[in-house]
Design a protein around this motif. Structure first.
Motif, mmCIF file in Angstrom:
data_model
loop_
_atom_site.group_PDB
_atom_site.id
_atom_site.type_symbol
_atom_site.label_atom_id
_atom_site.label_comp_id
_atom_site.label_asym_id
_atom_site.label_seq_id
_atom_site.Cartn_x
_atom_site.Cartn_y
_atom_site.Cartn_z
ATOM 1 N N ASN A 117 0.960 -1.674 -0.103
ATOM 2 C CA ASN A 117 0.304 -0.081 -0.278
ATOM 3 C C ASN A 117 0.453 1.039 -0.085
ATOM 4 O OD1 ASN A 117 -2.984 -0.151 -0.232
ATOM 5 N ND2 ASN A 117 -3.434 -0.972 2.053
ATOM 6 N N ASN A 129 4.386 -1.464 4.259
ATOM 7 C CA ASN A 129 2.995 -1.410 4.774
ATOM 8 C C ASN A 129 1.938 -2.141 3.888
ATOM 9 O OD1 ASN A 129 4.030 0.344 7.034
ATOM 10 N ND2 ASN A 129 3.476 2.084 5.708
ATOM 11 N N GLU A 131 -1.681 -4.046 2.088
ATOM 12 C CA GLU A 131 -2.712 -4.275 2.423
ATOM 13 C C GLU A 131 -3.678 -5.142 2.933
ATOM 14 O OE1 GLU A 131 -3.742 -5.251 -1.497
ATOM 15 O OE2 GLU A 131 -3.369 -3.701 -2.739
ATOM 16 N N GLN A 132 -3.081 -5.896 3.539
ATOM 17 C CA GLN A 132 -3.713 -7.778 4.680
ATOM 18 C C GLN A 132 -3.068 -6.164 5.131
ATOM 19 O OE1 GLN A 132 -0.541 -7.921 2.903
ATOM 20 N NE2 GLN A 132 -1.938 -9.508 1.400
ATOM 21 N N GLY A 133 -3.205 -5.560 6.314
ATOM 22 C CA GLY A 133 -1.880 -4.548 7.390
ATOM 23 C C GLY A 133 -0.831 -4.768 7.961
#
Length: 167
Positions: A117, A129, A131-133
């Motif tokens: 991201n 960082n 997308e899944q966190g």
């Protein structure tokens, strides 16, 4: 185009990962309200109930454990990482058009460029960082200049986050 590099998962590498993560998260504070709640619960069970003191001392012990888990969080985290089966092994990173491949004796992982991201570049590494966190840290100590340029080129469309925005 493909680049390959190697590093050893040793205490210094883990220490750098932890330090950079904490630096980017900002100052951390102990959970005083939680500790105070545990102490109050312990006092309640000690003085206001007919329950034996063992339950009260359990709550006091949890409060002390919470305090020390904050105070010595770096040492605790490093010890847990050094006890992992992958500690001390050689890690191979392969950078290509698809993403970053992470190979070792126990773990083979593929991280695509699209799953990133945002990122934050520091003096000693890149915090990616996902997308899944989750987050992935790449240390510059094992990345030479062409690899660093390639990573920056691949991340050019991603937003660069400020250290205070990373959670």
């Amino acid at each position: 185009m493909q680049f390959e590099t190697h590093f050893i998962l040793d205490r210094a590498h883990y220490g750098e990962c932890f330090d950079q993560s904490m630096l980017l998260k900002g100052p951390q504070k102990p959970r005083f309200v939680f500790m105070a709640g545990l102490i109050l619960a312990g006092l309640f069970f000690l003085f206001a109930t007919e329950v034996q003191g063992l339950l009260a001392w359990f709550f006091f012990g949890i409060a002390v454990l919470e305090y020390f888990s904050f105070k010595y969080r770096r040492s605790w985290w490093l010890m847990r990482q050094m006890m992992s089966k992958n500690a001390g092994n050689k890690i191979t990173l392969i950078f290509d058009e698809q993403g970053i491949e992470n190979k070792s004796v126990y773990i083979n992982n593929q991280l695509s460029w699209q799953s990133i991201n945002s990122f934050c570049e520091t003096d000693v590494g890149f915090m990616l960082n996902l997308e899944q966190g989750g987050q992935q840290y790449l240390s510059k100590s094992c990345l030479d200049a062409p690899i660093q340029d390639y990573i920056q080129k691949q991340l050019i469309g991603k937003k660069m986050t400020a250290p205070s925005q990373i959670k």
